[in-house]
Structures are given as structure tokens and as C-alpha cells.
Motif scaffolding. Structure first.
Motif, PDB file in Angstrom:
ATOM      1  N   LEU A  93       0.827  -1.205   0.000  1.00  0.00           N
ATOM      2  CA  LEU A  93       0.000   0.000   0.000  1.00  0.00           C
ATOM      3  C   LEU A  93       0.864   1.258   0.000  1.00  0.00           C
ATOM      4  CD1 LEU A  93      -2.883  -0.953   2.484  1.00  0.00           C
ATOM      5  CD2 LEU A  93      -3.054  -0.610   0.006  1.00  0.00           C
ATOM      6  N   ASP A  94       1.951   1.248   0.769  1.00  0.00           N
ATOM      7  CA  ASP A  94       2.851   2.413   0.787  1.00  0.00           C
ATOM      8  C   ASP A  94       3.428   2.677  -0.606  1.00  0.00           C
ATOM      9  OD1 ASP A  94       2.552   3.066   3.455  1.00  0.00           O
ATOM     10  OD2 ASP A  94       4.167   1.741   4.118  1.00  0.00           O
ATOM     11  N   ARG A  95       3.823   1.615  -1.293  1.00  0.00           N
ATOM     12  CA  ARG A  95       4.365   1.786  -2.646  1.00  0.00           C
ATOM     13  C   ARG A  95       3.288   2.329  -3.596  1.00  0.00           C
ATOM     14  NH1 ARG A  95       6.764  -3.266  -1.411  1.00  0.00           N
ATOM     15  NH2 ARG A  95       5.178  -4.350  -2.641  1.00  0.00           N
ATOM     16  N   ASP A  96       2.092   1.776  -3.501  1.00  0.00           N
ATOM     17  CA  ASP A  96       1.020   2.227  -4.392  1.00  0.00           C
ATOM     18  C   ASP A  96       0.645   3.675  -4.123  1.00  0.00           C
ATOM     19  OD1 ASP A  96       0.996  -0.252  -5.526  1.00  0.00           O
ATOM     20  OD2 ASP A  96      -0.742  -0.993  -4.396  1.00  0.00           O
ATOM     21  N   ILE A  97       0.611   4.066  -2.856  1.00  0.00           N
ATOM     22  CA  ILE A  97       0.292   5.456  -2.507  1.00  0.00           C
ATOM     23  C   ILE A  97       1.360   6.392  -3.054  1.00  0.00           C
ATOM     24  CG2 ILE A  97       0.090   7.078  -0.575  1.00  0.00           C
ATOM     25  CD1 ILE A  97      -1.207   4.761   1.022  1.00  0.00           C
ATOM     26  N   LYS A 129     -15.029  -7.665   9.820  1.00  0.00           N
ATOM     27  CA  LYS A 129     -15.563  -6.562   9.011  1.00  0.00           C
ATOM     28  C   LYS A 129     -14.450  -5.858   8.235  1.00  0.00           C
ATOM     29  CE  LYS A 129     -18.197  -2.268   9.419  1.00  0.00           C
ATOM     30  NZ  LYS A 129     -18.881  -1.325  10.356  1.00  0.00           N
ATOM     31  N   ASP A 130     -13.321  -5.574   8.903  1.00  0.00           N
ATOM     32  CA  ASP A 130     -12.222  -4.865   8.238  1.00  0.00           C
ATOM     33  C   ASP A 130     -11.591  -5.724   7.139  1.00  0.00           C
ATOM     34  OD1 ASP A 130     -12.487  -2.555   9.700  1.00  0.00           O
ATOM     35  OD2 ASP A 130     -11.061  -3.158  11.246  1.00  0.00           O
ATOM     36  N   VAL A 131     -11.383  -7.005   7.424  1.00  0.00           N
ATOM     37  CA  VAL A 131     -10.783  -7.888   6.422  1.00  0.00           C
ATOM     38  C   VAL A 131     -11.720  -8.045   5.232  1.00  0.00           C
ATOM     39  CG1 VAL A 131      -9.992 -10.247   5.982  1.00  0.00           C
ATOM     40  CG2 VAL A 131      -9.347  -9.099   8.096  1.00  0.00           C
ATOM     41  N   ASN A 132     -13.019  -8.127   5.512  1.00  0.00           N
ATOM     42  CA  ASN A 132     -13.995  -8.245   4.435  1.00  0.00           C
ATOM     43  C   ASN A 132     -13.973  -7.020   3.524  1.00  0.00           C
ATOM     44  OD1 ASN A 132     -16.160  -9.707   3.159  1.00  0.00           O
ATOM     45  ND2 ASN A 132     -17.522  -8.127   3.927  1.00  0.00           N
ATOM     46  N   SER A 133     -13.727  -5.851   4.119  1.00  0.00           N
ATOM     47  CA  SER A 133     -13.628  -4.624   3.327  1.00  0.00           C
ATOM     48  C   SER A 133     -12.339  -4.590   2.519  1.00  0.00           C
ATOM     49  CB  SER A 133     -13.713  -3.404   4.251  1.00  0.00           C
ATOM     50  OG  SER A 133     -13.469  -2.209   3.541  1.00  0.00           O
ATOM     51  N   LEU A 134     -11.234  -5.039   3.126  1.00  0.00           N
ATOM     52  CA  LEU A 134      -9.932  -4.962   2.462  1.00  0.00           C
ATOM     53  C   LEU A 134      -9.788  -5.972   1.335  1.00  0.00           C
ATOM     54  CD1 LEU A 134      -7.763  -4.464   5.656  1.00  0.00           C
ATOM     55  CD2 LEU A 134      -8.000  -2.821   3.798  1.00  0.00           C
ATOM     56  N   VAL A 135     -10.434  -7.126   1.456  1.00  0.00           N
ATOM     57  CA  VAL A 135     -10.276  -8.141   0.426  1.00  0.00           C
ATOM     58  C   VAL A 135     -10.941  -7.706  -0.874  1.00  0.00           C
ATOM     59  CG1 VAL A 135     -12.377  -9.508   0.775  1.00  0.00           C
ATOM     60  CG2 VAL A 135     -10.243 -10.654   0.146  1.00  0.00           C
ATOM     61  N   ARG A 136     -11.814  -6.718  -0.793  1.00  0.00           N
ATOM     62  CA  ARG A 136     -12.475  -6.213  -2.000  1.00  0.00           C
ATOM     63  C   ARG A 136     -11.587  -5.252  -2.779  1.00  0.00           C
ATOM     64  NH1 ARG A 136     -18.280  -6.549  -1.728  1.00  0.00           N
ATOM     65  NH2 ARG A 136     -18.906  -7.769   0.076  1.00  0.00           N
ATOM     66  N   LEU A 137     -10.473  -4.854  -2.177  1.00  0.00           N
ATOM     67  CA  LEU A 137      -9.543  -3.948  -2.863  1.00  0.00           C
ATOM     68  C   LEU A 137      -8.700  -4.766  -3.836  1.00  0.00           C
ATOM     69  CD1 LEU A 137      -8.810  -0.887  -2.649  1.00  0.00           C
ATOM     70  CD2 LEU A 137      -6.879  -1.592  -1.242  1.00  0.00           C
ATOM     71  N   PRO A 138      -8.774  -4.474  -5.146  1.00  0.00           N
ATOM     72  CA  PRO A 138      -8.037  -5.304  -6.120  1.00  0.00           C
ATOM     73  C   PRO A 138      -6.552  -5.429  -5.809  1.00  0.00           C
ATOM     74  CG  PRO A 138      -9.576  -3.858  -7.248  1.00  0.00           C
ATOM     75  CD  PRO A 138      -9.598  -3.435  -5.806  1.00  0.00           C
ATOM     76  N   ALA A 144      -5.087   2.460   6.850  1.00  0.00           N
ATOM     77  CA  ALA A 144      -5.521   2.672   8.234  1.00  0.00           C
ATOM     78  C   ALA A 144      -6.310   1.458   8.740  1.00  0.00           C
ATOM     79  CB  ALA A 144      -6.362   3.940   8.330  1.00  0.00           C
ATOM     80  N   GLN A 145      -7.172   0.911   7.888  1.00  0.00           N
ATOM     81  CA  GLN A 145      -7.920  -0.289   8.275  1.00  0.00           C
ATOM     82  C   GLN A 145      -6.982  -1.474   8.513  1.00  0.00           C
ATOM     83  OE1 GLN A 145     -10.663  -0.415   4.882  1.00  0.00           O
ATOM     84  NE2 GLN A 145     -12.357  -0.171   6.308  1.00  0.00           N
ATOM     85  N   LEU A 146      -6.008  -1.629   7.639  1.00  0.00           N
ATOM     86  CA  LEU A 146      -5.086  -2.754   7.761  1.00  0.00           C
ATOM     87  C   LEU A 146      -4.228  -2.624   9.015  1.00  0.00           C
ATOM     88  CD1 LEU A 146      -4.197  -5.352   6.434  1.00  0.00           C
ATOM     89  CD2 LEU A 146      -2.601  -4.049   5.031  1.00  0.00           C
ATOM     90  N   THR A 147      -3.829  -1.396   9.333  1.00  0.00           N
ATOM     91  CA  THR A 147      -3.072  -1.178  10.567  1.00  0.00           C
ATOM     92  C   THR A 147      -3.926  -1.523  11.781  1.00  0.00           C
ATOM     93  OG1 THR A 147      -1.813   0.599   9.492  1.00  0.00           O
ATOM     94  CG2 THR A 147      -1.770   0.531  11.891  1.00  0.00           C
TER      95      THR A 147
END
Length: 228
Positions: free
Chosen positions: A31-35, A122-131, A92-95
Motif C-alpha cells: 500500500l505504501d508503494r502504491d500510494i 468486518k475490516d478484512v472483508n472490506s480490504l479483500v475487496r480492494l483489487p 488505516a484499516q489494515l493497521t
């Protein structure tokens, strides 16, 4: 037979914790690299908008085309900023997931048991939707399920990107806002010219218009005095 026993044997909690933390740290680095890449794209797109604006001023015959290009770049900039904001939120969610997982394993080490966490689910379910994180987050969810931290695998459905489909008046308003923000330093509004004050009529001129009558009155008064 030994292989079957090892397959059904309960996993080592410490090994599970290490694997989950490794997956989370890997995703955070990604995520840091992508940002960072999106920030660089944002800077390049800003420069392209400025270059298109310069072409419009330098070549009036091609101004319309240059302005269309500037709007296209501004649309791309809007999408880039939204993608960057989405990744920052995901980090932030992953942290948060990382902290909750570490806390859960720590409690398990002390008490010898743990409870499934609805918050982590809930957080993992949200993050797994991120390609960008889909594959590794699926691995993480599998490890968390094995450890008993979540009760089931997360949803595998990827939602449509609403930002890419949004091409309505609101999106055009954001494009106008971006163009105004980037070009504001180049196009300063022309200040209105202050009206010149009306020249005052000199007092002497008014006095000159009144002097002849006053002189005539004085002469009449003198003549009347002489006649009397």
C-alpha cells in the motif's frame, strides 16, 4: 498415517501469529508503494495540465483542443486522488487489523483461548475487496479462520468501481474545481481600474463669473449716489 495426524493436528499459535503478521506487513508495504506511485502520478498530471494551459495561451488557434486536453487530464487527476484516498483509508484499516490480531494472539497466549472478532472480520472483508490486496488478503483471511479469529472466509466478490462510472454533473464539477485550483496562480483576475475623480471646478472661475455683476451693481450704486 503420521501425515494425516499432522494435517489434523492443531496449528502452532506462534507460527500462525508470525504468518498473519508477515502477510499484514507485506500488504502495508504494498500500500505504501502504491500510494507513493499515485502521488507521483498526481504531480505528473498537474504538470500536463499546466503544459496544456500554456499551449492554449501560446497558440490561440489550438486553444480549444488544449483546453479539452486539460479537462481530460483533470478527470484523470480526480480519479487518481480518489484512488489515493481509498488506499490511505485501506492502510488505516489494515493497521487496525494488525493491532487487533496482535492483541488477540496475546490474549490467547495468556488465557489459552480466544473468541472470534466481528471487528476484524468486518475490516478484512472490506480490504479483500480492494483489487491491489485481493490475493494476499484472501491468504490472510484463511490464516485468521484457521486460528479461529474469524468465523468464515470473507466475501470473494469484487464490487464495481463506482468512481470510474461516475461521469455526471458532480464529476464535471470536481474537474472544474481541480482546474481552478491548479491554474489559479497563472490566471490572476484583472483588477478593476479605479475611476478617476472628477476635476473640481476652481473657485476662481466661479468668482470670475460673479465679478462682472458685482462690478455693475457697484457702478449703478455710485451713479445713483452722484445723481442724488
Amino acid at each position: 498415517m503420521e501425515a494425516i495426524r499432522s494435517f489434523f493436528a492443531p496449528p502452532d499459535p506462534q507460527a500462525q501469529a508470525r504468518k498473519c503478521n508477515a502477510l499484514i506487513r507485506s500488504n502495508i508495504r504494498k500500500l505504501d508503494r502504491d500510494i507513493m506511485n499515485l502521488k507521483q502520478t498526481e504531480m505528473k498530471t498537474k504538470n500536463l495540465i499546466l503544459q496544456a494551459d500554456k499551449r492554449a495561451q501560446r497558440e490561440p488557434s489550438r486553444a480549444a483542443q488544449a483546453q479539452r486536453e486539460a479537462r481530460d487530464f483533470a478527470r484523470e487527476l480526480v480519479r487518481t486522488r480518489k484512488a489515493s484516498a481509498r488506499l490511505i483509508t485501506s492502510k488505516a484499516q489494515l493497521t487496525s487489523v494488525q493491532m487487533q490480531v496482535q492483541e488477540t494472539f496475546a490474549v490467547r497466549k495468556i488465557e489459552g483461548s480466544l473468541k472470534a472478532s466481528a471487528g476484524i472480520m468486518k475490516d478484512v472483508n472490506s480490504l479483500v475487496r480492494l483489487p491491489a490486496l485481493h490475493e494476499t488478503m484472501q491468504q490472510l483471511s484463511m490464516e485468521l479462520m484457521k486460528a479461529g479469529i474469524i468465523e468464515e472466509m470473507v466475501d470473494d466478490m469484487l464490487p464495481e468501481d463506482g468512481d470510474m462510472l461516475m461521469e455526471d454533473e458532480e464529476a464535471e464539477g470536481e474537474v472544474d474545481k481541480v482546474l481552478g485550483e491548479i491554474l489559479k496562480d497563472k490566471k490572476q483576475p484583472t483588477l478593476p481600474v479605479a475611476p478617476l475623480p472628477e476635476p473640481q471646478q476652481p473657485v476662481a472661475a466661479e468668482e470670475e463669473e460673479e465679478d462682472p455683476e458685482a462690478m455693475m451693481d457697484q457702478m449703478r450704486n455710485r451713479l445713483d449716489a452722484l445723481r442724488s
